[in-house]
Design an enzyme around this catalytic site. Structure first.
Site, mmCIF file in Angstrom:
data_model
loop_
_atom_site.group_PDB
_atom_site.id
_atom_site.type_symbol
_atom_site.label_atom_id
_atom_site.label_comp_id
_atom_site.label_asym_id
_atom_site.label_seq_id
_atom_site.Cartn_x
_atom_site.Cartn_y
_atom_site.Cartn_z
ATOM 1 N N PRO A 9 0.793 -1.228 0.000
ATOM 2 C CA PRO A 9 0.000 0.000 0.000
ATOM 3 C C PRO A 9 0.829 1.285 0.000
ATOM 4 O O PRO A 9 1.847 1.371 0.679
ATOM 5 C CB PRO A 9 -0.823 -0.097 1.290
ATOM 6 C CG PRO A 9 -0.247 -1.212 2.078
ATOM 7 C CD PRO A 9 0.461 -2.112 1.119
ATOM 8 N N ASN A 10 0.352 2.215 -0.808
ATOM 9 C CA ASN A 10 0.894 3.586 -0.874
ATOM 10 C C ASN A 10 2.237 3.716 -1.582
ATOM 11 O O ASN A 10 2.736 4.835 -1.738
ATOM 12 C CB ASN A 10 0.983 4.218 0.529
ATOM 13 C CG ASN A 10 -0.374 4.259 1.202
ATOM 14 O OD1 ASN A 10 -1.327 4.776 0.630
ATOM 15 N ND2 ASN A 10 -0.500 3.689 2.396
ATOM 16 N N ARG A 17 4.017 11.232 -1.662
ATOM 17 C CA ARG A 17 3.993 10.772 -0.284
ATOM 18 C C ARG A 17 5.289 11.115 0.458
ATOM 19 O O ARG A 17 6.365 10.652 0.049
ATOM 20 C CB ARG A 17 3.829 9.254 -0.363
ATOM 21 C CG ARG A 17 3.956 8.545 0.898
ATOM 22 C CD ARG A 17 4.013 7.052 0.685
ATOM 23 N NE ARG A 17 3.811 6.436 1.963
ATOM 24 C CZ ARG A 17 4.129 5.208 2.256
ATOM 25 N NH1 ARG A 17 4.634 4.418 1.338
ATOM 26 N NH2 ARG A 17 3.927 4.734 3.456
ATOM 27 N N TYR A 22 10.602 9.247 1.547
ATOM 28 C CA TYR A 22 10.599 8.275 0.440
ATOM 29 C C TYR A 22 11.181 8.829 -0.864
ATOM 30 O O TYR A 22 11.255 8.106 -1.856
ATOM 31 C CB TYR A 22 9.170 7.760 0.212
ATOM 32 C CG TYR A 22 8.609 7.051 1.426
ATOM 33 C CD1 TYR A 22 9.145 5.831 1.843
ATOM 34 C CD2 TYR A 22 7.579 7.602 2.179
ATOM 35 C CE1 TYR A 22 8.656 5.175 2.965
ATOM 36 C CE2 TYR A 22 7.074 6.961 3.303
ATOM 37 C CZ TYR A 22 7.618 5.753 3.689
ATOM 38 O OH TYR A 22 7.133 5.112 4.808
ATOM 39 N N ASN A 73 8.258 -5.353 -1.242
ATOM 40 C CA ASN A 73 8.158 -4.274 -0.261
ATOM 41 C C ASN A 73 6.696 -4.279 0.196
ATOM 42 O O ASN A 73 5.840 -3.672 -0.450
ATOM 43 C CB ASN A 73 8.533 -2.933 -0.872
ATOM 44 C CG ASN A 73 8.455 -1.813 0.160
ATOM 45 O OD1 ASN A 73 7.959 -2.025 1.272
ATOM 46 N ND2 ASN A 73 8.927 -0.631 -0.211
ATOM 47 N N ALA A 76 3.264 -1.026 4.703
ATOM 48 C CA ALA A 76 2.749 -1.109 6.080
ATOM 49 C C ALA A 76 2.416 -2.543 6.495
ATOM 50 O O ALA A 76 2.492 -2.880 7.680
ATOM 51 C CB ALA A 76 1.521 -0.222 6.217
ATOM 52 N N GLU A 97 13.363 -8.889 0.820
ATOM 53 C CA GLU A 97 12.567 -7.786 1.374
ATOM 54 C C GLU A 97 13.269 -6.467 1.078
ATOM 55 O O GLU A 97 14.477 -6.360 1.266
ATOM 56 C CB GLU A 97 12.478 -7.997 2.900
ATOM 57 C CG GLU A 97 11.855 -6.863 3.666
ATOM 58 C CD GLU A 97 11.897 -7.112 5.188
ATOM 59 O OE1 GLU A 97 12.782 -7.858 5.671
ATOM 60 O OE2 GLU A 97 11.045 -6.525 5.871
ATOM 61 N N HIS A 99 12.943 -2.178 1.712
ATOM 62 C CA HIS A 99 12.304 -0.971 2.254
ATOM 63 C C HIS A 99 13.073 0.237 1.762
ATOM 64 O O HIS A 99 14.304 0.276 1.881
ATOM 65 C CB HIS A 99 12.259 -0.993 3.786
ATOM 66 C CG HIS A 99 11.411 -2.107 4.291
ATOM 67 N ND1 HIS A 99 10.051 -2.098 4.165
ATOM 68 C CD2 HIS A 99 11.747 -3.290 4.841
ATOM 69 C CE1 HIS A 99 9.568 -3.232 4.644
ATOM 70 N NE2 HIS A 99 10.578 -3.978 5.051
ATOM 71 N N ARG A 106 13.292 4.220 12.498
ATOM 72 C CA ARG A 106 11.979 4.879 12.583
ATOM 73 C C ARG A 106 11.200 4.382 13.817
ATOM 74 O O ARG A 106 11.790 3.893 14.766
ATOM 75 C CB ARG A 106 11.238 4.693 11.255
ATOM 76 C CG ARG A 106 11.995 5.365 10.083
ATOM 77 C CD ARG A 106 11.266 5.235 8.770
ATOM 78 N NE ARG A 106 9.994 5.938 8.796
ATOM 79 C CZ ARG A 106 9.037 5.786 7.885
ATOM 80 N NH1 ARG A 106 9.234 4.953 6.879
ATOM 81 N NH2 ARG A 106 7.913 6.449 7.975
HETATM 82 C C1 DQA Z 1 8.259 1.110 3.728
HETATM 83 C C2 DQA Z 1 8.385 1.273 5.240
HETATM 84 C C3 DQA Z 1 7.070 0.934 5.932
HETATM 85 O O1 DQA Z 1 7.207 1.068 7.335
HETATM 86 C C4 DQA Z 1 5.976 1.863 5.454
HETATM 87 O O2 DQA Z 1 4.747 1.511 6.029
HETATM 88 C C5 DQA Z 1 5.887 1.932 3.972
HETATM 89 C C6 DQA Z 1 7.101 1.921 3.171
HETATM 90 C C7 DQA Z 1 9.526 1.560 2.992
HETATM 91 O O3 DQA Z 1 9.652 1.213 1.827
HETATM 92 O O4 DQA Z 1 10.368 2.256 3.556
HETATM 93 O O5 DQA Z 1 4.800 2.081 3.414
HETATM 94 O O6 DQA Z 1 8.051 -0.260 3.447
#
Ligand code: DQA
Length: 141
Positions: A9-10, A17, A22, A73, A76, A97, A99, A106
């Site tokens: 998501p997002n 965002r 990011y 990725n 959340a 994985e 991020h 964080r």
């Molecule tokens: C994320 C880190 C997560 O904590 C966050 O909820 C995201 C993006 C990252 O790519 O840094 O949506 O996965």
């Protein structure tokens, strides 16, 4: 080598965002970069993004017998989803994985990664280039 890149998501809101966290590059740029990196690495790639946990689980299940590696990725859902963890374990496809941000620096709630338990490599805080590093890892295996 056929790689599936999954974004949660997002991630499609990149560029809009929280650019301080990011970055300023948008999701389209990420997709273009991933295609270029796949060409350089001589591998095939498909990208999938969803805001829905069940759709991500469906996509992982559908990857069985089709893809040789997964870059994920989960956004959340990283910190909440046992279902995504179980899906990755179910298919047994080598997974990495990613991020974009350095989640280790964080909030406390970002310190748990369920999906990460099923991943053999973790690339954290390298920005969009993290996807490239993950693809390289899978291709060099
Ligand atoms: C994320 C880190 C997560 O904590 C966050 O909820 C995201 C993006 C990252 O790519 O840094 O949506 O996965």
């Amino acid at each position: 080598m056929k790689i599936l890149v999954i974004n949660g998501p997002n991630i499609n809101m990149l560029g809009i965002r929280e650019p301080g966290i990011y970055g300023k590059e948008n999701y389209e740029t990420l997709l273009t970069n991933i295609k270029e990196w796949a060409d350089e690495l001589n591998c095939q790639v498909e990208c999938f993004q969803s805001n829905h946990e069940g759709s991500i689980v469906d996509k992982i299940q559908e990857a069985y017998g089709v893809f040789d590696g997964i870059v994920i990725n989960p956004a959340a859902y990283t910190h909440t989803s046992v279902a995504i963890l179980d899906a990755l374990k179910s298919v047994g496809i080598p997974a990495v994985e990613v991020h974009i941000s350095d989640v280790t620096k964080r909030e406390d709630f970002r310190q748990i990664s369920y999906a990460g338990i099923a991943c053999e490599e973790h690339i954290i805080g390298k920005g969009l280039n993290g996807y490239k590093l993950a693809m390289e890892y899978l291709c060099n295996k």
